[in-house]
Design a protein around this motif. Structure first.
Motif, short mmCIF file in Angstrom:
data_model
loop_
_atom_site.label_atom_id
_atom_site.label_comp_id
_atom_site.label_asym_id
_atom_site.label_seq_id
_atom_site.Cartn_x
_atom_site.Cartn_y
_atom_site.Cartn_z
N TYR A 91 35.63 42.12 29.50
CA TYR A 91 37.08 42.15 29.69
C TYR A 91 37.47 42.80 31.03
O TYR A 91 38.39 42.34 31.71
CB TYR A 91 37.73 42.91 28.53
N ASP A 92 36.76 43.84 31.41
CA ASP A 92 37.08 44.49 32.69
C ASP A 92 36.89 43.55 33.86
O ASP A 92 37.70 43.51 34.79
CB ASP A 92 36.24 45.76 32.88
N GLN A 93 35.82 42.77 33.84
CA GLN A 93 35.58 41.80 34.90
C GLN A 93 36.72 40.77 34.96
O GLN A 93 37.19 40.39 36.04
CB GLN A 93 34.26 41.06 34.66
N ILE A 94 37.18 40.33 33.78
CA ILE A 94 38.25 39.34 33.74
C ILE A 94 39.55 39.91 34.29
O ILE A 94 40.23 39.30 35.12
CB ILE A 94 38.46 38.83 32.29
N VAL A 95 39.91 41.10 33.81
CA VAL A 95 41.20 41.70 34.16
C VAL A 95 41.20 42.28 35.57
O VAL A 95 42.15 42.07 36.34
CB VAL A 95 41.56 42.79 33.12
N SER A 96 40.16 43.00 35.91
CA SER A 96 40.14 43.72 37.19
C SER A 96 39.69 42.87 38.37
O SER A 96 40.00 43.20 39.52
CB SER A 96 39.23 44.95 37.08
N GLU A 97 38.97 41.82 38.10
CA GLU A 97 38.43 40.99 39.19
C GLU A 97 39.02 39.58 39.18
O GLU A 97 39.76 39.20 40.07
CB GLU A 97 36.90 40.94 39.10
N ALA A 98 38.69 38.80 38.15
CA ALA A 98 39.10 37.38 38.14
C ALA A 98 40.61 37.21 38.28
O ALA A 98 41.09 36.40 39.07
CB ALA A 98 38.62 36.71 36.85
N ALA A 99 41.37 37.99 37.53
CA ALA A 99 42.82 37.82 37.51
C ALA A 99 43.49 38.27 38.80
O ALA A 99 44.62 37.86 39.09
CB ALA A 99 43.41 38.60 36.33
N ARG A 100 42.82 39.11 39.59
CA ARG A 100 43.48 39.75 40.73
C ARG A 100 43.01 39.26 42.10
O ARG A 100 43.56 39.67 43.12
CB ARG A 100 43.28 41.27 40.65
N ILE A 101 42.01 38.40 42.10
CA ILE A 101 41.42 38.01 43.39
C ILE A 101 42.43 37.33 44.30
O ILE A 101 42.51 37.62 45.50
CB ILE A 101 40.19 37.12 43.15
N VAL A 140 48.01 39.69 30.85
CA VAL A 140 47.41 39.94 32.17
C VAL A 140 47.92 38.93 33.19
O VAL A 140 47.63 37.73 33.10
CB VAL A 140 45.87 39.89 32.10
N THR A 141 48.66 39.42 34.17
CA THR A 141 49.13 38.56 35.25
C THR A 141 47.93 38.01 36.03
O THR A 141 47.01 38.74 36.36
CB THR A 141 50.04 39.35 36.20
N GLY A 142 47.97 36.73 36.31
CA GLY A 142 46.89 36.09 37.06
C GLY A 142 45.99 35.23 36.21
O GLY A 142 45.18 34.46 36.73
N LEU A 143 46.12 35.35 34.87
CA LEU A 143 45.34 34.53 33.97
C LEU A 143 46.21 33.46 33.33
O LEU A 143 47.40 33.68 33.09
CB LEU A 143 44.73 35.38 32.84
N LYS A 144 45.62 32.33 33.03
CA LYS A 144 46.27 31.30 32.23
C LYS A 144 45.53 31.24 30.89
O LYS A 144 44.31 31.41 30.85
CB LYS A 144 46.25 29.96 32.95
N THR A 145 46.27 31.00 29.82
CA THR A 145 45.68 31.04 28.48
C THR A 145 46.06 29.78 27.72
O THR A 145 47.24 29.44 27.63
CB THR A 145 46.16 32.28 27.71
N VAL A 146 45.05 29.10 27.18
CA VAL A 146 45.23 27.78 26.57
C VAL A 146 44.62 27.78 25.18
O VAL A 146 43.53 28.34 24.97
CB VAL A 146 44.56 26.69 27.45
N VAL A 147 45.30 27.14 24.21
CA VAL A 147 44.78 27.00 22.85
C VAL A 147 45.10 25.59 22.35
O VAL A 147 46.22 25.32 21.92
CB VAL A 147 45.39 28.03 21.88
#
Length: 338
Positions: A91-101, A140-147
């Motif tokens: 989760y930290d990698q997703i939130v702190s890295e992927a979402a903010r790059i 989390v800003t920067g992520l897209k979420t699909v279901v």
């Protein structure tokens, strides 16, 4: 058009994407030789080789981190987290890295990756195989979420997610892998074969992210839902006798607020339905958005129907799930409320 299960539709989307773009790579725990615990990636390693579809160690932080690095340097990784419950070490990698790059580099770099994960209950997997953690990602800003809720959407949404320049969290409801579900049974009521949404076009097509669809038109109340609960909502509308409009959100972020507000302004009443825990679930955000946008048209407070505020129950799994009876009762109460 061929009929497909959701498993087959997702596999077909991966096959189409990998065949069209050599930058698309698929990896995760057991996804290569074995083809994944749900067999979603079966045959992809044989077809595309061990450099395009491969197994990763049991290390979610490493899986996500490697995917981020690949994405930043030009690949389009699709990584699988074996169960949504396992995502927390990454989760930290997703939130702190992927979402903010994109933001932290002023747009110089993006992170075009997809993180797939089976979510929700239905396999008696207990607390560590049955969670629905979508609200942790929509925040989390920067992520897209699909279901997705059906095979047609699953393929089209996944192809759109792979083509997207930013990270997409792609939840796959396990109870829908093999067939639609009405909430009364411990397995799908039937296969997807013969179901209109099981007709999946061959080749490439996309279902745009951020666009909801109305699955049932009505005038008495609006039901906002996604994934497995779309089928429960449809069953509940029939069972209740309420002329309910059922909206399948498909994308939680970006959210199709236009379709939502148009429906609620028409019906004047809104019920939000999801499988995840009630408190701080995504339904709370939906209720707030509806209240803000449709206050003067609402005839009653927005209602929520969801899972219990408890650790995920194993033995009582089928009581935990919102089923048609519970949703139908809430619909009747909502329509009677003044």
């Amino acid at each position: 058009m061929p009929n497909m299960s959701m498993i087959e539709a997702i596999r077909d989307a991966l096959d189409v994407a990998m065949g069209a773009d050599e930058r698309v790579v698929v990896f995760g725990e057991d996804v290569g030789y074995f083809g994944g615990v749900f067999r979603v990636t079966a045959g992809l390693q044989r077809k595309y080789g061990k450099t395009r579809c491969f197994d990763a160690p049991i290390n979610e932080s490493g899986i996500v981190g490697a995917g981020i690095g690949m994405a930043v340097y030009g690949l389009r990784p699709v990584v699988e987290i074996q169960f949504a419950d396992y995502v927390y070490p990454g989760y930290d990698q997703i939130v702190s890295e992927a979402a903010r790059i994109r933001y932290r580099t002023a747009g110089e770099f993006t992170c075009p990756m997809v993180i797939r994960m089976p979510s929700g209950g239905g396999i008696f997997g207990g607390q560590t195989h049955s969670q629905s953690p979508e609200a942790l990602f929509t925040h989390v800003t920067g992520l897209k979420t699909v279901v997705p809720s059906n095979p047609y959407d699953a393929k089209g949404l996944l192809l759109a997610a792979i083509a997207d320049p930013d990270p997409v969290i792609f939840f796959e409801p396990k109870r829908l892998y093999n067939g639609p579900f009405d909430g009364h049974h411990d397995r799908p009521v039937a296969s997807w074969k013969g179901h209109d949404l099981a007709e999946v076009p061959e080749g490439a097509y996309q279902v745009p992210l951020g666009r909801a669809v109305i699955r049932r038109f009505g005038k008495a109340a609006t039901v906002l839902t996604y994934g497995t609960m779309v089928h429960v909502a449809l069953a509940a509308a029939e069972e209740s006798g309420i002329d309910a409009e059922v909206i399948d959100l498909r994308s939680l972020m970006p959210l199709d607020l236009e379709t939502i507000t148009a429906s609620v302004k028409k019906t004047g009443r809104c019920l939000v339905l999801h499988e995840a825990t009630l408190t701080s679930g995504f339904g709370a955000e939906l209720a707030a958005q509806v209240q803000a946008e449709c206050f003067f048209q609402l005839e009653a407070p927005v209602r929520r129907v969801a899972g219990w505020d408890t650790p995920y129950p194993h033995v009582h799994e089928w009581s935990y799930f919102p089923g048609p009876a519970r949703v139908a009762e809430a619909l009747r109460e909502l329509v009677e409320e003044v």
